[in-house]
Motif scaffolding. Structure first.
Motif, PDB file in Angstrom:
ATOM      1  N   PRO A   1       0.948  -1.110   0.021  1.00 20.11           N
ATOM      2  CA  PRO A   1      -0.120   0.007   0.049  1.00 20.11           C
ATOM      3  C   PRO A   1       1.064   1.199  -0.053  1.00 20.11           C
ATOM      4  CG  PRO A   1      -0.930  -1.635   1.714  1.00 20.11           C
ATOM      5  CD  PRO A   1       0.612  -2.211   1.175  1.00 20.11           C
ATOM      6  N   ILE A   2       2.097   1.118   0.686  1.00 23.91           N
ATOM      7  CA  ILE A   2       2.919   2.523   0.462  1.00 23.91           C
ATOM      8  C   ILE A   2       3.485   2.738  -0.741  1.00 23.91           C
ATOM      9  CG2 ILE A   2       5.160   3.255   1.563  1.00 23.91           C
ATOM     10  CD1 ILE A   2       4.485   1.983   4.102  1.00 23.91           C
ATOM     11  N   ALA A   3       3.649   1.523  -1.306  1.00 25.02           N
ATOM     12  CA  ALA A   3       4.256   1.766  -2.789  1.00 25.02           C
ATOM     13  C   ALA A   3       3.181   2.477  -3.802  1.00 25.02           C
ATOM     14  CB  ALA A   3       4.519   0.423  -3.378  1.00 25.02           C
ATOM     15  N   GLU A   4       1.952   1.907  -3.429  1.00 23.16           N
ATOM     16  CA  GLU A   4       0.699   2.429  -4.240  1.00 23.16           C
ATOM     17  C   GLU A   4       0.659   4.004  -3.819  1.00 23.16           C
ATOM     18  OE1 GLU A   4      -1.880   0.935  -6.141  1.00 23.16           O
ATOM     19  OE2 GLU A   4      -1.584  -1.126  -5.767  1.00 23.16           O
ATOM     20  N   GLU A   5       0.845   4.358  -2.697  1.00 21.67           N
ATOM     21  CA  GLU A   5       0.565   5.642  -2.321  1.00 21.67           C
ATOM     22  C   GLU A   5       1.458   6.550  -2.861  1.00 21.67           C
ATOM     23  OE1 GLU A   5       0.815   8.055   1.812  1.00 21.67           O
ATOM     24  OE2 GLU A   5      -0.137   6.305   1.972  1.00 21.67           O
ATOM     25  N   ILE A   6       2.878   6.386  -2.855  1.00 21.47           N
ATOM     26  CA  ILE A   6       4.038   7.280  -3.157  1.00 21.47           C
ATOM     27  C   ILE A   6       4.422   6.903  -4.833  1.00 21.47           C
ATOM     28  CG2 ILE A   6       4.776   7.118  -0.958  1.00 21.47           C
ATOM     29  CD1 ILE A   6       7.129   5.318  -1.810  1.00 21.47           C
ATOM     30  N   GLY A   7       3.434   6.011  -5.487  1.00 14.62           N
ATOM     31  CA  GLY A   7       3.803   6.030  -6.817  1.00 14.62           C
ATOM     32  C   GLY A   7       4.886   4.930  -7.534  1.00 14.62           C
ATOM     33  N   LEU A   8       5.266   3.980  -6.586  1.00 13.23           N
ATOM     34  CA  LEU A   8       6.242   3.213  -6.611  1.00 13.23           C
ATOM     35  C   LEU A   8       5.782   1.669  -7.282  1.00 13.23           C
ATOM     36  CD1 LEU A   8       9.058   3.802  -4.012  1.00 13.23           C
ATOM     37  CD2 LEU A   8       9.193   4.281  -6.402  1.00 13.23           C
ATOM     38  N   ILE A   9       4.425   1.483  -7.240  1.00  9.85           N
ATOM     39  CA  ILE A   9       3.971   0.206  -7.305  1.00  9.85           C
ATOM     40  C   ILE A   9       4.286  -0.450  -8.811  1.00  9.85           C
ATOM     41  CG2 ILE A   9       1.529   1.119  -8.276  1.00  9.85           C
ATOM     42  CD1 ILE A   9       2.561  -1.984  -5.971  1.00  9.85           C
ATOM     43  N   ASN A  10       4.264   0.540  -9.726  1.00 12.31           N
ATOM     44  CA  ASN A  10       4.908   0.185 -11.143  1.00 12.31           C
ATOM     45  C   ASN A  10       6.247  -0.422 -10.953  1.00 12.31           C
ATOM     46  OD1 ASN A  10       3.666  -0.287 -14.009  1.00 12.31           O
ATOM     47  ND2 ASN A  10       5.633   1.339 -14.321  1.00 12.31           N
ATOM     48  N   ASP A  11       7.077   0.495 -10.611  1.00  9.76           N
ATOM     49  CA  ASP A  11       8.459  -0.205 -10.481  1.00  9.76           C
ATOM     50  C   ASP A  11       8.548  -1.423  -9.771  1.00  9.76           C
ATOM     51  OD1 ASP A  11       9.148   2.415 -11.735  1.00  9.76           O
ATOM     52  OD2 ASP A  11       9.580   3.517  -9.933  1.00  9.76           O
ATOM     53  N   LEU A  12       7.783  -1.253  -8.573  1.00 10.22           N
ATOM     54  CA  LEU A  12       7.847  -2.686  -7.670  1.00 10.22           C
ATOM     55  C   LEU A  12       7.344  -3.789  -8.458  1.00 10.22           C
ATOM     56  CD1 LEU A  12       8.570  -3.241  -4.736  1.00 10.22           C
ATOM     57  CD2 LEU A  12       6.224  -3.045  -4.173  1.00 10.22           C
ATOM     58  N   GLY A  13       6.160  -3.828  -9.355  1.00  8.13           N
ATOM     59  CA  GLY A  13       5.776  -4.677 -10.026  1.00  8.13           C
ATOM     60  C   GLY A  13       6.900  -5.220 -11.107  1.00  8.13           C
ATOM     61  N   LEU A  14       7.530  -4.309 -11.888  1.00  8.22           N
ATOM     62  CA  LEU A  14       8.481  -4.539 -13.039  1.00  8.22           C
ATOM     63  C   LEU A  14       9.613  -5.280 -12.403  1.00  8.22           C
ATOM     64  CD1 LEU A  14       8.189  -1.424 -15.058  1.00  8.22           C
ATOM     65  CD2 LEU A  14       7.346  -3.557 -15.665  1.00  8.22           C
ATOM     66  N   TYR A  15       9.891  -4.941 -11.103  1.00 12.54           N
ATOM     67  CA  TYR A  15      11.047  -5.585 -10.412  1.00 12.54           C
ATOM     68  C   TYR A  15      10.759  -6.934 -10.100  1.00 12.54           C
ATOM     69  CZ  TYR A  15      14.313  -6.355  -6.559  1.00 12.54           C
ATOM     70  OH  TYR A  15      15.082  -6.956  -5.848  1.00 12.54           O
TER      71      TYR A  15
ATOM     72  N   THR B   1      -3.277  -1.004  -9.929  1.00 12.07           N
ATOM     73  CA  THR B   1      -2.685   0.314 -10.333  1.00 12.07           C
ATOM     74  C   THR B   1      -1.562   0.020 -11.383  1.00 12.07           C
ATOM     75  OG1 THR B   1      -2.978   1.419  -8.065  1.00 12.07           O
ATOM     76  CG2 THR B   1      -1.143   2.321  -9.410  1.00 12.07           C
ATOM     77  N   GLN B   2      -0.743  -0.957 -11.426  1.00  9.36           N
ATOM     78  CA  GLN B   2      -0.001  -1.507 -12.327  1.00  9.36           C
ATOM     79  C   GLN B   2      -0.329  -1.593 -13.580  1.00  9.36           C
ATOM     80  OE1 GLN B   2       2.685  -4.700 -11.350  1.00  9.36           O
ATOM     81  NE2 GLN B   2       3.872  -4.633 -13.212  1.00  9.36           N
ATOM     82  N   PHE B   3      -1.643  -2.561 -13.268  1.00  4.44           N
ATOM     83  CA  PHE B   3      -2.324  -3.068 -14.954  1.00  4.44           C
ATOM     84  C   PHE B   3      -2.928  -1.692 -15.506  1.00  4.44           C
ATOM     85  CE2 PHE B   3      -5.457  -5.101 -17.053  1.00  4.44           C
ATOM     86  CZ  PHE B   3      -4.882  -6.173 -17.488  1.00  4.44           C
ATOM     87  N   ARG B   4      -3.366  -0.905 -14.835  1.00  4.31           N
ATOM     88  CA  ARG B   4      -3.895   0.350 -15.435  1.00  4.31           C
ATOM     89  C   ARG B   4      -2.896   1.496 -16.183  1.00  4.31           C
ATOM     90  NH1 ARG B   4      -6.928   0.808 -10.507  1.00  4.31           N
ATOM     91  NH2 ARG B   4      -8.723  -0.468 -10.277  1.00  4.31           N
ATOM     92  N   HIS B   5      -1.580   1.063 -15.640  1.00  5.53           N
ATOM     93  CA  HIS B   5      -0.782   1.992 -16.087  1.00  5.53           C
ATOM     94  C   HIS B   5      -0.672   1.862 -17.694  1.00  5.53           C
ATOM     95  CE1 HIS B   5       3.315   3.888 -16.934  1.00  5.53           C
ATOM     96  NE2 HIS B   5       3.299   4.224 -15.601  1.00  5.53           N
ATOM     97  N   PRO B   6      -0.495   3.253 -18.375  1.00  6.06           N
ATOM     98  CA  PRO B   6      -0.450   3.407 -19.917  1.00  6.06           C
ATOM     99  C   PRO B   6       0.577   2.513 -20.519  1.00  6.06           C
ATOM    100  CG  PRO B   6      -0.188   5.567 -18.848  1.00  6.06           C
ATOM    101  CD  PRO B   6      -0.420   4.582 -17.714  1.00  6.06           C
ATOM    102  N   ARG B   7       1.541   2.318 -19.956  1.00  8.10           N
ATOM    103  CA  ARG B   7       2.878   1.406 -20.391  1.00  8.10           C
ATOM    104  C   ARG B   7       2.728   0.092 -19.960  1.00  8.10           C
ATOM    105  NH1 ARG B   7       6.973   3.701 -22.797  1.00  8.10           N
ATOM    106  NH2 ARG B   7       8.127   1.919 -22.163  1.00  8.10           N
ATOM    107  N   PHE B   8       1.801  -0.487 -19.572  1.00 10.60           N
ATOM    108  CA  PHE B   8       1.697  -1.734 -19.048  1.00 10.60           C
ATOM    109  C   PHE B   8       1.995  -2.790 -20.056  1.00 10.60           C
ATOM    110  CE2 PHE B   8      -0.299  -5.839 -18.054  1.00 10.60           C
ATOM    111  CZ  PHE B   8       0.348  -6.200 -17.121  1.00 10.60           C
ATOM    112  N   ILE B   9       1.450  -2.506 -20.989  1.00 11.18           N
ATOM    113  CA  ILE B   9       1.674  -3.728 -22.306  1.00 11.18           C
ATOM    114  C   ILE B   9       3.109  -3.498 -22.794  1.00 11.18           C
ATOM    115  CG2 ILE B   9       1.119  -4.439 -24.753  1.00 11.18           C
ATOM    116  CD1 ILE B   9      -0.827  -5.210 -22.593  1.00 11.18           C
ATOM    117  N   GLU B  10       3.592  -2.228 -22.678  1.00  6.48           N
ATOM    118  CA  GLU B  10       4.809  -2.202 -23.491  1.00  6.48           C
ATOM    119  C   GLU B  10       6.028  -2.544 -22.431  1.00  6.48           C
ATOM    120  OE1 GLU B  10       5.779   1.919 -24.850  1.00  6.48           O
ATOM    121  OE2 GLU B  10       3.687   2.047 -25.346  1.00  6.48           O
ATOM    122  N   ASP B  11       5.801  -2.247 -21.108  1.00  5.26           N
ATOM    123  CA  ASP B  11       6.636  -2.847 -20.236  1.00  5.26           C
ATOM    124  C   ASP B  11       6.611  -4.458 -19.916  1.00  5.26           C
ATOM    125  OD1 ASP B  11       7.350  -0.291 -19.437  1.00  5.26           O
ATOM    126  OD2 ASP B  11       5.933  -0.037 -17.747  1.00  5.26           O
TER     127      ASP B  11
END
Length: 754
Positions: free
Chosen positions: A545-559, A583-593
């Motif tokens: 949840p902290i990663a969601e709040e501070i905008g790191l969830i996409n980086d965390l998921g890609l990691y 949140t990661q799934f809704r990211h506009p670059r999810f498919i590209e990542d």
């Protein structure tokens, strides 16, 4: 006699000539003084009018920049104006057409980060970008300065990352430059604003921004409005200052300091009017002078009054919010300091209340900025009639308001005000033809209990507001010391999490998924673990949840995805399941990542299965279904995780063909205690089989649960009974153990510490 006459004449002359001379001199001086006064009055009036016009023009330029702010300081505009995500259609609909329809901008141009035009519209109609090159050449200095201000606003963090530091006070939060240009052969006002994100975004390097160039032609209606604000008459645009009467003109210069036109008007010339009135009647010079002096004083007073009124309006605008008319942050801070300065020991408390509209960004995103502005205005109207007369209500920024409540003898008095607010906002707002339910989250702090420092009280009220939002929104909270410790702990965790991701200190473990008899491993699920050197093991339920709040969830998921693909390369015979957050799934670059990660790791897409929960459909299920379809077209399988706990699981199964259903562990846990659990479980398994989906039962913790599932058509098992999550180097060992190659009578739990 003759001698006496001569003597009398000489005496008369001696008296008369000096008197006549004095009179003539007085008349000459009076005429000269009148002429001088007349000319001075004309010049003073002209300068006054010119200064008023210059000030009004400057205010209009700032207002033009303010109009740009709504679309320039916007995460989506920042995203769609970047070269890699450029969308001319989106920019046309949400920038060019919006600025024209709402603010009448005649031309809108967007310059890319590389300095070339990428978007151009004239009165809301899309034009070729190259047609704006002449305009951009004219305003090139403004573009350069706006870009330079944006780059200079980057602040560097200890981590080496940069973020944009926006102005904390002032008329706008944007970084802009204003000036004049020529549009359709006539002068026009121009504003150039750097396009940037609303919230802080962290970048590895300072980069120039895309900039938004807006233009408003000074046509007759706008000149008439400008003349009315300036208190002058007959304002018009002329190409040559010689066409201006009496020098009543103001030069308009291009950003390169070249004259591009003139604004001329009909000067009042009060002095000339005085002189023309008294010239023919020198006989009544004294009376006329007195009258003219009074007239001059009258005109001077009128001009002074206009200047005072203009200054008062400017001062009011500087201390009040233009959208709601409420006090702004500066006025609120000044009143705060006054109250604290007057406070003495024994006096009643001072309440500081922070108010935030819940989910306001969703209103802006779905209904548009115009509806968002109307919500803000309606909220201000409701709050204004609810607060006590002695209180100070201010709009701090966006959807945030602040209330200064002096003379609070008890906390109950503050709560009475807060209850009235919550009750009033329980009534829906009628905005844009529909009813909107807008709730409030409120945080409160009091002086002297919490502090006697303005900064501390505001900070603690903000902490209380954060606590109210974290508790479910639509409620209030008073500051207490435990909140501060909680915030400090979250900040420490957030900082440590950033460091852990940057230094790759997080670990990924894997839990096997086996055949129904538990003897063969078919796939593994990647699970993230974090052990901090100072704080020890930290649960994903805490740091995700902290990663969601501070905008790191996409980086965390890609990691996790990257590490899992790298580790799974050693087990080409096994599938790999990876959880993806909503949140990661809704990211506009999810498919590209996803595609880039698979290519970088040379990982076969058909081996990968991403697990999503029903919460990904919370906003726009149509778009989400499109993304899920793209994922399947890549060859990646999709599993619906925690199936059965949502109210609409069956509707999702009807609209999208998932590859796998993962039965929620709550159904497995009930197998040994609930009489109907077995029937429900069999129904879910039969449903998955009927839809052609693999079914995975997770949370298997006992031999009895495994035995019950063995009698069903379930495809796979997962749980502690078969294996705990294990590090990658233990996967092959777990395969041998489950296959019976080792001397074990039944599946044994594999511990991470082993």
């Amino acid at each position: 006699m003759a001698a006496k006459t001569d003597t009398g004449a000489r005496l008369a002359n001696a008296i008369l000539f000096p008197v006549v001379g004095l009179v003539l001199l007085a008349i000459a001086l009076s005429v000269g003084l009148i002429a001088y006064t007349s000319r001075s009055a004309d010049i003073a009036a002209l300068n006054s009018e010119r200064n008023l016009l210059r000030g009004s023009t400057g205010l209009q330029l700032e207002l033009l920049a303010k109009e740009q702010e709504g679309v320039a300081v916007w995460d989506q505009a920042f995203f769609y104006a970047r070269p890699e995500t450029l969308s001319t259609d989106w920019l046309n609909a949400n920038v060019g057409q919006w600025l024209y329809s709402n603010h009448g901008h005649d031309q809108t141009v967007i310059v890319s980060v590389g300095g070339e035009p990428i978007y151009n519209s004239v009165r809301g109609r899309l034009k070729a970008p190259e047609q704006a090159e002449h305009l951009l050449e004219t305003v090139k200095p403004l573009v350069a300065r706006a870009r330079a201000r944006f780059i200079a606003s980057f602040s560097r963090l200890p981590s080496g990352l940069y973020y944009v530091e926006r102005p904390k006070t002032g008329f706008t939060r944007s970084l802009y430059e204003t000036g004049f240009a020529v549009f359709e052969g006539e002068p026009a006002m121009v504003s150039v604003t750097a396009i940037g994100p609303e919230m802080k975004q962290f970048l590895s390097a300072r980069r120039p921004p895309a900039v938004l160039v807006s233009l408003k032609k000074l046509n007759p209606p706008r000149l008439a409005a400008l003349a009315e604000r300036s208190g002058i008459n007959g304002l018009r645009s002329v190409p040559d200052p010689r066409k201006a009467t009496g020098g009543a003109y103001m030069v308009l210069k291009s950003p390169r300091a070249a004259p591009l036109g003139y604004l001329a008007w009909a000067a009042e010339n009060p002095g000339s009017a005085i002189l023309s009135g008294v010239g023919p009647v020198l006989f009544f010079l004294a009376a006329t002078i007195a009258g003219l002096t009074g007239l001059v004083l009258f005109y001077t007073r009128q001009n002074t009054r206009r200047l005072a009124e203009s200054e008062a309006r400017a001062q009011h605008a500087a201390l009040h919010d233009s959208l709601t008319g409420l006090a702004n942050r500066d006025f609120f801070a000044a009143r705060f300091r006054e109250e604290l300065a007057d406070w003495e020991v024994g006096k009643e408390s001072i309440g500081v209340i922070y108010i935030d509209l819940d989910h306001f960004k969703d209103i802006n995103d779905t209904l548009g900025h115009a509806a968002g502005d109307e919500v803000i205005r309606e909220a201000a109207r409701r709050l204004r009639v609810l607060v006590p007369e002695e209180a100070t209500l201010a709009r701090i920024s966006g959807d945030e308001f602040a209330l200064l409540l002096p003379g609070c003898d008890t906390r109950e008095r503050i709560e009475q005000v807060l209850k009235r607010m919550q009750d009033r906002f329980a009534v829906p707002m009628y905005i844009g033809g529909q009813h909107l339910h807008v709730s409030l989250s409120v945080g409160a702090a009091t002086a002297p209990e919490d502090s006697l420092s303005m900064g501390e009280l505001l900070r603690k009220a903000d902490i209380a507001l954060y606590s109210a939002k974290a508790s479910g929104r639509g409620r209030w909270a008073f500051f207490d010391i435990g909140m501060e410790e909680h915030v400090r702990t979250r900040e420490n965790l957030a900082h440590a999490l950033r460091e852990a991701i940057a230094r790759e200190k997080l670990t990924v473990v894997y839990q096997p998924q086996t055949t129904i008899d538990g003897t063969k491993v078919l796939s593994v699920e990647a699970l993230l673990r974090w052990t901090d050197p100072d704080m020890g093991a930290i649960s994903p339920a805490v740091f995700v949840p902290i990663a969601e709040e501070i905008g790191l969830i996409n980086d965390l998921g890609l990691y996790v995805l990257r590490r899992a693909c790298q580790d799974a390369a050693a087990w080409p015979h096994l599938g790999l399941a990876v959880n993806v957050s909503p949140t990661q799934f809704r990211h506009p670059r999810f498919i590209e990542d996803l595609r880039d990660t698979l290519e970088a790791c040379a990982f076969e897409p058909t081996r990968l299965e991403i697990e999503v929960t029903e919460s990904v459909f919370a906003d726009n299920d149509t778009d989400i279904l499109k993304v899920l379809t793209q994922v399947q077209k890549m060859g990646v399988r999709v599993a619906l995780d925690d199936f059965g706990v949502g109210y609409s699981s069956l509707s999702y199964l009807r609209r999208f063909p998932f590859n796998t259903l993962k039965i929620d562990r709550s159904f497995i846990a009930d197998l040994e205690i609930a009489p109907h659990a077995h029937a429900i479980l069999s129904t879910i398994i039969d449903l998955g089989e009927a839809l052609g989906m693999k079914v995975v039962a997770e949370g298997i913790e006992t031999r009895q649960q495994a035995a019950i599932l063995l009698r069903t058509n379930c495809d796979r098992l997962q749980g502690f009974y078969l294996s705990r999550p294990i590090p990658p180097e233990r996967i092959l060992e777990a395969e041998r153990r489950l296959a019976g190659d080792e001397d074990t009578a039944a599946p044994a739990m594999i511990s991470l510490s082993a």
